[in-house]
Design a protein around this motif. Structure first.
Motif, PDB file in Angstrom:
ATOM      1  N   UNK A   1      -1.316  -6.866   4.258  1.00  0.00           N
ATOM      2  CA  UNK A   1      -0.495  -5.993   3.703  1.00  0.00           C
ATOM      3  C   UNK A   1       1.230  -6.624   3.469  1.00  0.00           C
ATOM      4  N   UNK A   2       1.944  -6.126   2.515  1.00  0.00           N
ATOM      5  CA  UNK A   2       3.280  -6.857   2.443  1.00  0.00           C
ATOM      6  C   UNK A   2       4.409  -5.412   2.448  1.00  0.00           C
ATOM      7  N   UNK A   3       3.951  -4.443   2.442  1.00  0.00           N
ATOM      8  CA  UNK A   3       4.765  -3.428   3.046  1.00  0.00           C
ATOM      9  C   UNK A   3       3.902  -2.446   2.614  1.00  0.00           C
ATOM     10  N   UNK A   4       4.419  -1.329   2.261  1.00  0.00           N
ATOM     11  CA  UNK A   4       4.161   0.649   2.865  1.00  0.00           C
ATOM     12  C   UNK A   4       5.509   1.218   2.809  1.00  0.00           C
TER      13      UNK A   4
ATOM     14  N   UNK B   1      -0.467   2.710   6.992  1.00  0.00           N
ATOM     15  CA  UNK B   1      -0.255   2.767   8.457  1.00  0.00           C
ATOM     16  C   UNK B   1      -1.426   2.187   9.046  1.00  0.00           C
ATOM     17  N   UNK B   2      -2.518   2.602   8.755  1.00  0.00           N
ATOM     18  CA  UNK B   2      -3.216   1.758   9.924  1.00  0.00           C
ATOM     19  C   UNK B   2      -3.898   0.914   8.863  1.00  0.00           C
ATOM     20  N   UNK B   3      -4.278   0.687   8.057  1.00  0.00           N
ATOM     21  CA  UNK B   3      -4.173  -0.761   7.321  1.00  0.00           C
ATOM     22  C   UNK B   3      -3.380  -1.492   7.333  1.00  0.00           C
ATOM     23  N   UNK B   4      -1.961  -1.322   7.570  1.00  0.00           N
ATOM     24  CA  UNK B   4      -0.448  -2.136   7.741  1.00  0.00           C
ATOM     25  C   UNK B   4      -0.940  -2.940   8.964  1.00  0.00           C
ATOM     26  N   UNK B   5      -1.534  -2.438  10.241  1.00  0.00           N
ATOM     27  CA  UNK B   5      -1.831  -2.304  11.732  1.00  0.00           C
ATOM     28  C   UNK B   5      -3.455  -3.317  11.590  1.00  0.00           C
ATOM     29  N   UNK B   6      -4.251  -2.756  10.900  1.00  0.00           N
ATOM     30  CA  UNK B   6      -5.510  -3.183  11.120  1.00  0.00           C
ATOM     31  C   UNK B   6      -5.106  -4.828  10.431  1.00  0.00           C
ATOM     32  N   UNK B   7      -5.372  -4.951   9.369  1.00  0.00           N
ATOM     33  CA  UNK B   7      -4.685  -5.635   8.687  1.00  0.00           C
ATOM     34  C   UNK B   7      -3.380  -6.671   8.043  1.00  0.00           C
ATOM     35  N   UNK B   8      -2.971  -7.145   8.791  1.00  0.00           N
ATOM     36  CA  UNK B   8      -1.220  -7.343   9.243  1.00  0.00           C
ATOM     37  C   UNK B   8      -0.472  -8.244   8.199  1.00  0.00           C
ATOM     38  N   UNK B   9      -2.236  -9.284   8.427  1.00  0.00           N
ATOM     39  CA  UNK B   9      -1.832 -10.490   7.236  1.00  0.00           C
ATOM     40  C   UNK B   9      -2.531  -9.845   5.558  1.00  0.00           C
TER      41      UNK B   9
ATOM     42  N   UNK C   1       0.844  -0.865  -0.062  1.00  0.00           N
ATOM     43  CA  UNK C   1       0.108  -0.031  -0.046  1.00  0.00           C
ATOM     44  C   UNK C   1       0.986   0.932   0.020  1.00  0.00           C
ATOM     45  N   UNK C   2       0.425   2.214  -0.858  1.00  0.00           N
ATOM     46  CA  UNK C   2       1.014   3.516  -1.112  1.00  0.00           C
ATOM     47  C   UNK C   2      -0.077   4.926  -0.848  1.00  0.00           C
TER      48      UNK C   2
END
Length: 290
Positions: free
Chosen positions: A116-119, A106-114, A95-96
């Motif tokens: 999101x592969x990189x930010x 950033x919120x997506x990576x925390x809420x859905x860590x499985x 996600x960019x």
């Protein structure tokens, strides 16, 4: 290159989504800024030249997603982006995000860590100190000025609206057909009463999350996947001082061991996406995401 237009089912209706297919590389989700829309990513898609598939949604309350109801807020935007992955049958993706969209990423990576592969955070995602006692409208006016005023204005024609955009100090030197299309995607109504599609309620709620909600303001510091922050040399009004600099990032508690940080010279907060130089820089980083 014109994007494919998709309607993605989400809570309360459908999300308007643009897709620029790539020939190789990853499929990457993109989140725009607080009063922007999906076409802010068009110059980046052109600069990718097929190295990745870029998927950019009009976030809830904007452009072709303007009719979607609340609740708004960054957690809802993050969940909407994961719904896009579901719709496309994708298990994971980078996600960019730009500006407020960086906080969404950033919120997506925390809420859905499985999922999101990189930010990649583009001139956003790290909260700076907010003056005590100021209300959210005062903060928005101080930070984004003309963009906020646009939401409360009406325009008698497309040309009047474009003229308003063209004198923005950060955009006038970078004006292009892509910028024109980006501006017009936001316009709704009929002459002589045209206005921005952005929901003020959505903007206020999203700004409150971005600036004052602890879960959001600390999100970039807690991401577990590879994360990069690109920050612009120049600011929102093309002023010499950008949103960030090394001193401000240090004061915000950025840990360089967990977050790769890179300065992008000779661009401002908008032209990091909307100019040829800025778009190429972001595209080069996107092309390396996994």
């Amino acid at each position: 290159m014109n994007p494919e237009e998709l309607d993605v089912p989400v809570a309360g209706g459908t999300l308007g989504v643009c897709r620029w297919p790539g020939e190789t590389g990853p499929t990457v989700l993109a989140a725009h800024g607080i009063t922007a829309n999906a076409l802010s990513w068009a110059p980046v898609a052109d600069a990718l030249a097929g190295r990745a598939t870029l998927i950019a949604a009009d976030l809830r309350g904007r452009a072709k997603s303007a009719a979607l109801p609340g609740p708004y807020g960054l957690a809802q935007h993050a969940d909407d982006l994961i719904a896009v992955l579901d719709h496309l049958n994708l298990d994971r993706a980078p996600i960019v995000g730009h500006s407020m969209g960086a906080f969404v990423a950033a919120v997506a990576a925390l809420r859905h860590p499985d999922r999101v592969s990189s930010v990649l955070l583009v001139d956003g995602g790290v909260t700076l100190q907010v003056p005590g006692g100021a209300n959210i409208d005062d903060i928005l006016e101080a930070v984004i000025g003309p963009a906020m005023r646009r939401l409360q204005m009406s325009f008698d024609s497309e040309q009047t609206y474009l003229d308003f955009w063209r004198v923005h100090p950060a955009l006038s030197a970078a004006w292009s057909p892509a910028l024109r299309d980006y501006a017009l995607r936001d316009l709704v109504g009929e002459p002589p009463v045209l206005r921005s599609s952005c929901s003020l309620e959505a903007v206020r709620r999203d700004a409150t999350d971005t600036l004052l909600d602890e879960q959001t303001t600390t999100a970039a510091h807690r991401i577990q996947c590879p994360t990069t922050l690109l920050w612009c040399e120049r600011g929102i009004l093309d002023e010499p001082q950008g949103l960030y600099d090394e001193g401000r990032l240090k004061a915000a508690g950025v840990d360089h061991s967990g977050l790769t940080v890179e300065k992008v010279s000779d661009v401002n907060h908008y032209t990091i996406l909307l100019s040829v130089k800025g778009a190429r820089t972001v595209a080069d980083h996107i092309g390396r995401l996994a």
